[in-house]
Design a protein around this motif. Sequence first.
Motif, PDB file in Angstrom:
ATOM      1  N   ARG B 363      -5.647  -2.704 -19.991  1.00 44.92           N
ATOM      2  CA  ARG B 363      -5.727  -1.406 -19.106  1.00 44.92           C
ATOM      3  C   ARG B 363      -5.225  -1.975 -17.606  1.00 44.92           C
ATOM      4  O   ARG B 363      -5.220  -3.180 -17.175  1.00 44.92           O
ATOM      5  CB  ARG B 363      -6.960  -1.057 -18.817  1.00 44.92           C
ATOM      6  N   VAL B 364      -4.371  -1.118 -17.107  1.00 45.55           N
ATOM      7  CA  VAL B 364      -3.719  -1.231 -15.781  1.00 45.55           C
ATOM      8  C   VAL B 364      -4.250  -0.048 -14.735  1.00 45.55           C
ATOM      9  O   VAL B 364      -4.165   1.010 -15.237  1.00 45.55           O
ATOM     10  CB  VAL B 364      -2.367  -1.414 -15.866  1.00 45.55           C
ATOM     11  N   ASN B 365      -4.563  -0.363 -13.774  1.00 47.04           N
ATOM     12  CA  ASN B 365      -4.665   0.732 -12.611  1.00 47.04           C
ATOM     13  C   ASN B 365      -3.968   0.265 -11.592  1.00 47.04           C
ATOM     14  O   ASN B 365      -4.145  -0.768 -10.912  1.00 47.04           O
ATOM     15  CB  ASN B 365      -5.904   0.948 -12.324  1.00 47.04           C
ATOM     16  N   SER B 366      -2.881   1.172 -11.328  1.00 48.36           N
ATOM     17  CA  SER B 366      -1.927   0.589 -10.348  1.00 48.36           C
ATOM     18  C   SER B 366      -1.881   1.808  -8.998  1.00 48.36           C
ATOM     19  O   SER B 366      -1.602   2.904  -9.421  1.00 48.36           O
ATOM     20  CB  SER B 366      -0.625   0.458 -10.827  1.00 48.36           C
ATOM     21  N   LYS B 367      -2.000   1.630  -7.822  1.00 43.31           N
ATOM     22  CA  LYS B 367      -2.063   2.373  -6.630  1.00 43.31           C
ATOM     23  C   LYS B 367      -1.263   2.043  -5.575  1.00 43.31           C
ATOM     24  O   LYS B 367      -1.950   1.412  -4.782  1.00 43.31           O
ATOM     25  CB  LYS B 367      -3.713   2.753  -6.504  1.00 43.31           C
ATOM     26  N   PRO B 368      -0.179   2.292  -5.689  1.00 39.36           N
ATOM     27  CA  PRO B 368       0.670   1.812  -4.339  1.00 39.36           C
ATOM     28  C   PRO B 368       0.315   2.876  -3.208  1.00 39.36           C
ATOM     29  O   PRO B 368       0.192   4.191  -3.916  1.00 39.36           O
ATOM     30  CB  PRO B 368       2.126   1.836  -4.770  1.00 39.36           C
ATOM     31  N   PHE B 369       0.268   2.435  -2.019  1.00 41.47           N
ATOM     32  CA  PHE B 369      -0.434   3.713  -1.197  1.00 41.47           C
ATOM     33  C   PHE B 369       0.473   3.300   0.173  1.00 41.47           C
ATOM     34  O   PHE B 369       0.158   2.324   0.669  1.00 41.47           O
ATOM     35  CB  PHE B 369      -1.841   3.737  -1.126  1.00 41.47           C
ATOM     36  N   LEU B 370       0.948   4.361   0.609  1.00 40.48           N
ATOM     37  CA  LEU B 370       1.790   4.452   2.070  1.00 40.48           C
ATOM     38  C   LEU B 370       0.694   5.418   3.008  1.00 40.48           C
ATOM     39  O   LEU B 370       0.710   6.463   2.563  1.00 40.48           O
ATOM     40  CB  LEU B 370       3.057   4.740   1.798  1.00 40.48           C
ATOM     41  N   GLU B 371       0.611   4.817   4.151  1.00 42.28           N
ATOM     42  CA  GLU B 371       0.055   5.443   5.109  1.00 42.28           C
ATOM     43  C   GLU B 371       0.777   5.409   6.395  1.00 42.28           C
ATOM     44  O   GLU B 371       0.889   4.556   7.116  1.00 42.28           O
ATOM     45  CB  GLU B 371      -1.601   4.973   5.537  1.00 42.28           C
ATOM     46  N   ILE B 372       1.596   6.412   6.601  1.00 45.17           N
ATOM     47  CA  ILE B 372       2.521   6.444   7.722  1.00 45.17           C
ATOM     48  C   ILE B 372       2.371   7.401   8.794  1.00 45.17           C
ATOM     49  O   ILE B 372       2.150   8.525   8.464  1.00 45.17           O
ATOM     50  CB  ILE B 372       3.956   6.962   7.127  1.00 45.17           C
ATOM     51  N   TYR B 373       2.412   6.713  10.130  1.00 45.82           N
ATOM     52  CA  TYR B 373       2.270   7.345  11.128  1.00 45.82           C
ATOM     53  C   TYR B 373       3.425   7.535  12.186  1.00 45.82           C
ATOM     54  O   TYR B 373       3.346   7.350  13.416  1.00 45.82           O
ATOM     55  CB  TYR B 373       1.047   6.994  12.056  1.00 45.82           C
ATOM     56  N   ASN B 374       4.604   7.402  11.669  1.00 43.87           N
ATOM     57  CA  ASN B 374       5.925   7.410  12.349  1.00 43.87           C
ATOM     58  C   ASN B 374       7.069   7.851  11.353  1.00 43.87           C
ATOM     59  O   ASN B 374       7.014   7.495  10.071  1.00 43.87           O
ATOM     60  CB  ASN B 374       6.161   5.780  12.552  1.00 43.87           C
ATOM     61  N   ASP B 375       7.892   8.558  11.999  1.00 46.44           N
ATOM     62  CA  ASP B 375       8.876   9.134  10.924  1.00 46.44           C
ATOM     63  C   ASP B 375      10.260   8.350  10.832  1.00 46.44           C
ATOM     64  O   ASP B 375      11.006   8.322  10.041  1.00 46.44           O
ATOM     65  CB  ASP B 375       9.680  10.419  11.784  1.00 46.44           C
ATOM     66  N   ASP B 376      10.238   7.144  11.715  1.00 45.43           N
ATOM     67  CA  ASP B 376      11.518   6.374  11.675  1.00 45.43           C
ATOM     68  C   ASP B 376      11.329   5.192  10.835  1.00 45.43           C
ATOM     69  O   ASP B 376      11.299   4.009  11.337  1.00 45.43           O
ATOM     70  CB  ASP B 376      11.779   5.923  13.067  1.00 45.43           C
TER      71      ASP B 376
END
Lengths: 250, 469
Positions: B363-376
């Motif tokens: 089994r695999v659990n993969s969770k790439p997660f981006l938390e972005i507070y900037n547009d550039d």
Amino acid sequence: MLLQIKNLHAGINGKEILRGVNLEVNAGEVHAIMGPNGTGKSTLASVIAGREVFDVTAGEILYNGKDLQKLSIEDRAREGIFLGFQYPVEIPGVSITNFMRTAVNEVRKFKGLDPLPGGDFLRLMEEKKRLVEITSNLTNRSVNEGFSGGEKKKNEIFQMAMLEPLLAILDETDSGLDIDALRIVANGVNKLRRPDNAFVVITHYQRLLDYIIPDFVHVLFEGKIVKSGGKELALELEEKGYDWIKKEQA
Amino acid sequence: MQPNVKELITRERFIDLFEKNRRFLAAHDTTALAGIREKAFDSFSNLGFPDTSMETWRLTDLEESFNRGYDYHLRPMEEVDFQKVFRCNIPHLDTAVIGQLNGWYVSKDVPLMELGNGIIMGSLAEARKKYPQLIEKYYGTMADDTADGFTALNTAFSQDGVFIYVPDNVKSPKPVQLINVIHHEENLFLQPRNLIVVGANAKLSLVHCDDSYNHQASFSNIVTEIHVGENGVMDHYKLQNLNNNSTLISSVFFRMEASASLDSHYISLNGGLLRNNIRVLFNGPHGNANIYGIYLMDRKQHVDNQVFIDHAHPGCTSNETFKGILDENSRAIFNGHVMVRRDATKTDARQSNKNILLTDTARVNSKPFLEIYNDDVKCSHGSTTGQLDQESMFYLRQRGIGEETARMLLMFAFADEIVTKIAIPQLRQRIEDMVKKRLQGELQICEQCVLHCSTPEHPMDFQIDMAKI
Ligand SMILES: Nc1ncnc2c1ncn2[C@@H]1O[C@H](COP(=O)(O)OP(=O)(O)OP(=O)(O)O)[C@@H](O)[C@H]1O
Ligand SMILES: [Mg+2]
């Protein structure tokens, strides 16, 4: 007889694609198989090579008198069956050199021969590269990765030259080749012809058959070989298309 | 046999142990370090050990590991013969080797080596006594004791481990190899603490191996702080080849000053339960971090990679590439968290996680997660999980390559994307060998990652000729 296919029925997921193919190929012969898109030409090639996704539901395939159905994919290859793929697969991370060295040595092992020493192997590579006029350093790259359509097809012929099969099935090896590449590929095949081997070339174009002169031309239609003849049949198909055959079958 | 209650890993056990040994543990602390220790202890007392009710531990259950019961020693257990433990022919070594046995620094000659170019390396305990100011400047400034009970516990009990200091403008001429061996007759809990400082414009290659020598259970809670100064370069390798009864919680905290550059390679070949906490803080602009990971798991092995990249400054690039092959009932977790803060313009952050499952039960659990507070910003993430490609298998076998060899070729090719990133040629060769052996099920847990094990006098050999695939 090298290859004898009797009343072969095969399909996938319950859908019948080949519906009673009969074909006989002797050593020293060249056979061409033509036919409209989707009639089962590639399926036939895959079934001979042993591709497991297809189910053979009836009939038999004899190779040198042996029942091929009993052999694994790799054992068929080691016995001398080669398939030039219509769509060669890209395999990132596996270099052609090591792919070929592994293949050549596994075939040798099967035949009870020692592995080819590194130097001999590299010389063999160079010789066969020349045969298909591969000048660039393709062999250091991953198998087919990022190759152009034409490069992939040349690479198939190169592999065939390395493995020296007894029965080579070339599935649309001419598609996507420019005029020069077509000539090179055809020359490659002609140079590899021997009295003890045979070629089955699947093609849509009579043009290839100007270079590789077939002994027989077959038309595969709706999963069956519906017409066979000499090389003049290819010319007739080129001129008239498949409509008349479809009408004959209707 | 039921383990003695006193040997279980519980919050109470460690609170009690700390309170009884407070003075002993802090014997060589400066005031500042004693303060860090006490704060960490408070933090641990509050946090305790993580459990599956916490988001980042949801899929990694430690209960079975905790309940095995372990000895825990506040002093080194025995005198050891360096040569015997690290079966290396030292004169031939091309790396500087420093060793840890059961969590304690093992000295070859002296506890702290001071090289002519100003590089210091050796025992952290010794460095605390000898260079208190230097240690104070960096120690405890990267590890976050408030977030995770394990890190807090490590800091509270921290005594020994490895200290490496590369001064400004010095490029370490050889890779440093830190071998952490676990070898004991009882189940063992250990908590080494490492501190690595790479100065401004300085360079260090560090090969950090976690190995076991027998099948005894162990539980390691390792914390490593790594500071990379302005324009500094760090090439970091973490190789894990532990037995199936081992639990490893490895937390590495990188702090990257302006224009600093990091390549970090996580190569997990074996282990019962492996948890890698990898934190990268960009503490100045224009830093660059590449984090690569490969894990090859089988049986009931469990690997959990948690990567957190904090883009706190503008113009930094990060790239995470993790790949895994999972057989039998093994399990992998990948959690890549990229934080792009408000001021971090021109951030470039990439994440990818690819897995091959060889069985229905892996089994695999993969969770790439981006938390972005900037547009550039430029960010990408992706994850794929699948089987070995059947088209490729057919192609290889059609050329006469046997099914097993074909599988091996494809698996090796998959892993090789990560292995080829290894910048030290001998190490790359060695890891290629180990990966091949691992894929063939022939890797021994006692096999070390040491570079010179494959020398002209002692070549490695393989049944299948897959050299340089
Ligand atoms: N893997 C598969 N799954 C489902 N159907 C398939 C599969 N492979 C082939 N077919 C179907 O079988 C039929 C014959 O396909 P095949 O590729 O053998 O044709 P072909 O004669 O080689 O055509 P072309 O000239 O376009 O190459 C087609 O209808 C095709 O869609
Ligand atoms: Mg086709």
